[in-house]
Scaffold this motif. Structure first.
Motif, mmCIF file in Angstrom:
data_model
loop_
_atom_site.group_PDB
_atom_site.id
_atom_site.type_symbol
_atom_site.label_atom_id
_atom_site.label_comp_id
_atom_site.label_asym_id
_atom_site.label_seq_id
_atom_site.Cartn_x
_atom_site.Cartn_y
_atom_site.Cartn_z
ATOM 1 N N ILE A 157 0.859 -1.183 0.000
ATOM 2 C CA ILE A 157 0.000 0.000 0.000
ATOM 3 C C ILE A 157 0.900 1.238 0.000
ATOM 4 O O ILE A 157 1.791 1.362 0.843
ATOM 5 C CB ILE A 157 -0.932 0.005 1.232
ATOM 6 N N PRO A 158 0.685 2.165 -0.922
ATOM 7 C CA PRO A 158 1.542 3.367 -0.978
ATOM 8 C C PRO A 158 1.429 4.202 0.306
ATOM 9 O O PRO A 158 0.369 4.309 0.907
ATOM 10 C CB PRO A 158 0.995 4.148 -2.176
ATOM 11 N N SER A 159 2.532 4.785 0.714
ATOM 12 C CA SER A 159 2.576 5.540 1.967
ATOM 13 C C SER A 159 1.688 6.785 1.912
ATOM 14 O O SER A 159 1.109 7.178 2.932
ATOM 15 C CB SER A 159 4.005 5.918 2.328
ATOM 16 N N TYR A 160 1.553 7.426 0.717
ATOM 17 C CA TYR A 160 0.673 8.605 0.646
ATOM 18 C C TYR A 160 -0.773 8.217 0.937
ATOM 19 O O TYR A 160 -1.512 8.975 1.555
ATOM 20 C CB TYR A 160 0.806 9.319 -0.710
ATOM 21 N N PHE A 161 -1.187 7.019 0.510
ATOM 22 C CA PHE A 161 -2.551 6.569 0.771
ATOM 23 C C PHE A 161 -2.742 6.294 2.270
ATOM 24 O O PHE A 161 -3.758 6.642 2.852
ATOM 25 C CB PHE A 161 -2.865 5.316 -0.052
ATOM 26 N N ILE A 162 -1.734 5.678 2.897
ATOM 27 C CA ILE A 162 -1.807 5.381 4.342
ATOM 28 C C ILE A 162 -1.907 6.685 5.125
ATOM 29 O O ILE A 162 -2.726 6.813 6.043
ATOM 30 C CB ILE A 162 -0.581 4.550 4.790
ATOM 31 N N ASP A 163 -1.082 7.696 4.765
ATOM 32 C CA ASP A 163 -1.106 8.977 5.466
ATOM 33 C C ASP A 163 -2.466 9.663 5.323
ATOM 34 O O ASP A 163 -3.017 10.191 6.296
ATOM 35 C CB ASP A 163 -0.001 9.904 4.941
ATOM 36 N N LEU A 164 -3.004 9.649 4.125
ATOM 37 C CA LEU A 164 -4.290 10.292 3.870
ATOM 38 C C LEU A 164 -5.427 9.578 4.609
ATOM 39 O O LEU A 164 -6.244 10.218 5.270
ATOM 40 C CB LEU A 164 -4.574 10.317 2.361
ATOM 41 N N ALA A 165 -5.438 8.236 4.543
ATOM 42 C CA ALA A 165 -6.519 7.466 5.170
ATOM 43 C C ALA A 165 -6.416 7.486 6.691
ATOM 44 O O ALA A 165 -7.435 7.426 7.392
ATOM 45 C CB ALA A 165 -6.509 6.028 4.656
ATOM 46 N N SER A 166 -5.184 7.584 7.240
ATOM 47 C CA SER A 166 -5.040 7.573 8.695
ATOM 48 C C SER A 166 -5.606 8.842 9.331
ATOM 49 O O SER A 166 -5.900 8.848 10.531
ATOM 50 C CB SER A 166 -3.571 7.385 9.098
ATOM 51 N N SER A 167 -5.766 9.919 8.542
ATOM 52 C CA SER A 167 -6.397 11.120 9.102
ATOM 53 C C SER A 167 -7.907 10.913 9.289
ATOM 54 O O SER A 167 -8.532 11.602 10.087
ATOM 55 C CB SER A 167 -6.122 12.330 8.226
ATOM 56 N N TYR A 168 -8.481 9.929 8.592
ATOM 57 C CA TYR A 168 -9.912 9.642 8.736
ATOM 58 C C TYR A 168 -10.192 8.382 9.560
ATOM 59 O O TYR A 168 -11.194 8.297 10.249
ATOM 60 C CB TYR A 168 -10.562 9.485 7.350
ATOM 61 N N PHE A 169 -9.286 7.406 9.446
ATOM 62 C CA PHE A 169 -9.473 6.131 10.153
ATOM 63 C C PHE A 169 -8.287 5.872 11.077
ATOM 64 O O PHE A 169 -7.138 6.027 10.665
ATOM 65 C CB PHE A 169 -9.600 4.964 9.169
ATOM 66 N N SER A 170 -8.557 5.427 12.309
ATOM 67 C CA SER A 170 -7.456 5.152 13.241
ATOM 68 C C SER A 170 -7.066 3.664 13.225
ATOM 69 O O SER A 170 -5.934 3.314 13.548
ATOM 70 C CB SER A 170 -7.844 5.570 14.658
ATOM 71 N N ASP A 171 -7.971 2.800 12.862
ATOM 72 C CA ASP A 171 -7.695 1.369 12.868
ATOM 73 C C ASP A 171 -7.109 0.939 11.524
ATOM 74 O O ASP A 171 -7.614 1.300 10.462
ATOM 75 C CB ASP A 171 -8.996 0.597 13.149
ATOM 76 N N TYR A 172 -6.041 0.153 11.574
ATOM 77 C CA TYR A 172 -5.393 -0.274 10.343
ATOM 78 C C TYR A 172 -6.293 -1.181 9.509
ATOM 79 O O TYR A 172 -6.172 -1.232 8.286
ATOM 80 C CB TYR A 172 -4.055 -0.956 10.644
ATOM 81 N N LYS A 173 -7.206 -1.883 10.141
ATOM 82 C CA LYS A 173 -8.112 -2.777 9.415
ATOM 83 C C LYS A 173 -9.031 -1.982 8.483
ATOM 84 O O LYS A 173 -9.318 -2.407 7.364
ATOM 85 C CB LYS A 173 -8.935 -3.613 10.392
ATOM 86 N N ASP A 174 -9.486 -0.833 8.973
ATOM 87 C CA ASP A 174 -10.352 0.023 8.146
ATOM 88 C C ASP A 174 -9.589 0.556 6.926
ATOM 89 O O ASP A 174 -10.118 0.614 5.817
ATOM 90 C CB ASP A 174 -10.910 1.184 8.970
ATOM 91 N N ILE A 175 -8.335 0.930 7.128
ATOM 92 C CA ILE A 175 -7.512 1.441 6.037
ATOM 93 C C ILE A 175 -7.272 0.329 5.011
ATOM 94 O O ILE A 175 -7.335 0.550 3.803
ATOM 95 C CB ILE A 175 -6.183 2.015 6.566
ATOM 96 N N LEU A 176 -7.019 -0.870 5.506
ATOM 97 C CA LEU A 176 -6.805 -2.009 4.628
ATOM 98 C C LEU A 176 -8.050 -2.326 3.817
ATOM 99 O O LEU A 176 -7.972 -2.587 2.609
ATOM 100 C CB LEU A 176 -6.383 -3.237 5.482
ATOM 101 N N LYS A 177 -9.220 -2.249 4.442
ATOM 102 C CA LYS A 177 -10.493 -2.469 3.721
ATOM 103 C C LYS A 177 -10.689 -1.413 2.650
ATOM 104 O O LYS A 177 -11.120 -1.710 1.546
ATOM 105 C CB LYS A 177 -11.671 -2.442 4.699
ATOM 106 N N LEU A 178 -10.364 -0.182 2.993
ATOM 107 C CA LEU A 178 -10.523 0.923 2.044
ATOM 108 C C LEU A 178 -9.603 0.722 0.838
ATOM 109 O O LEU A 178 -10.005 0.971 -0.297
ATOM 110 C CB LEU A 178 -10.229 2.265 2.735
ATOM 111 N N TRP A 179 -8.376 0.293 1.066
ATOM 112 C CA TRP A 179 -7.445 0.047 -0.017
ATOM 113 C C TRP A 179 -7.943 -1.077 -0.924
ATOM 114 O O TRP A 179 -7.835 -1.005 -2.150
ATOM 115 C CB TRP A 179 -6.056 -0.265 0.524
ATOM 116 N N ASN A 180 -8.490 -2.125 -0.338
ATOM 117 C CA ASN A 180 -8.966 -3.277 -1.116
ATOM 118 C C ASN A 180 -10.193 -2.908 -1.918
ATOM 119 O O ASN A 180 -10.459 -3.409 -2.962
ATOM 120 C CB ASN A 180 -9.257 -4.474 -0.225
#
Length: 180
Positions: A157-180
């Motif tokens: 998962i690109p780091s820019y996507f992780i940085d952007l999504a972490s401002s909206y989601f705190s749980d890594y599982k939610d970020i992973l679901k969003l990426w998928n």
């Protein structure tokens, strides 16, 4: 090598009786029992002496040669057998070992007797209770590790996507679901 001098029994019947007594008295593993019985079957011409190769024993018992060596070592430590090195008379190389079933009392226990045994019971009931008290359980619950968005660093998962999504989601599982 004169093998008659290494005979340890007067008759095959006496050897068989001794082998059965050893099997009943000593706590042997299955492979050790089978090996001892095999050795006794091949120790009839010179009663108590056999000169089978390790590979032959392994193929007869359908186990590895390493397992045979381990079983031979344990039987020798217990005083049930004795191994003697043999050398070929003509070529001078190593030959199979001579295995002698000893006509003596085997070592029944590998443990030493303790002079003053200690009492291992608990002195009072408090010591006997479970080690994790309620206080310990609470402190463990506080220290549990909850992975956050940084858990995803180093993945595909690109780091820019992780940085952007972490401002909206705190749980890594939610970020992973969003990426998928």
């Amino acid at each position: 090598m004169e093998l008659r001098k290494y005979e340890s029994f007067k008759s095959v019947k006496e050897m068989d009786k001794h082998v059965q007594a050893v099997i009943e008295l000593v706590n042997l593993k299955k492979n050790e029992v089978n090996l001892l019985l095999l050795l006794s079957r091949y120790s009839c011409k010179f009663v108590g002496c056999s000169f089978l190769k390790v590979d032959t024993m392994a193929s007869q018992l359908e186990i590895s040669s390493r397992t045979v060596r381990r079983a031979l070592k344990r039987l020798e430590q217990l005083g049930i057998i004795k191994r003697l090195k043999r050398i070929r008379e003509v070529t001078g190389g190593n030959s199979s070992n001579l295995v002698i079933i000893l006509n003596s009392q085997p070592v029944l226990s590998e443990c030493e007797e303790v002079a003053n045994p200690t009492d291992t019971r608990f002195q009072d009931e408090k010591e006997a209770k479970e080690t994790l008290s309620n206080l310990n359980k609470k402190s463990l619950e506080k220290n549990t590790y909850e992975p956050d968005a940084s858990y995803l660093q180093g993945t595909n998962i690109p780091s820019y996507f992780i940085d952007l999504a972490s401002s909206y989601f705190s749980d890594y599982k939610d970020i992973l679901k969003l990426w998928n």
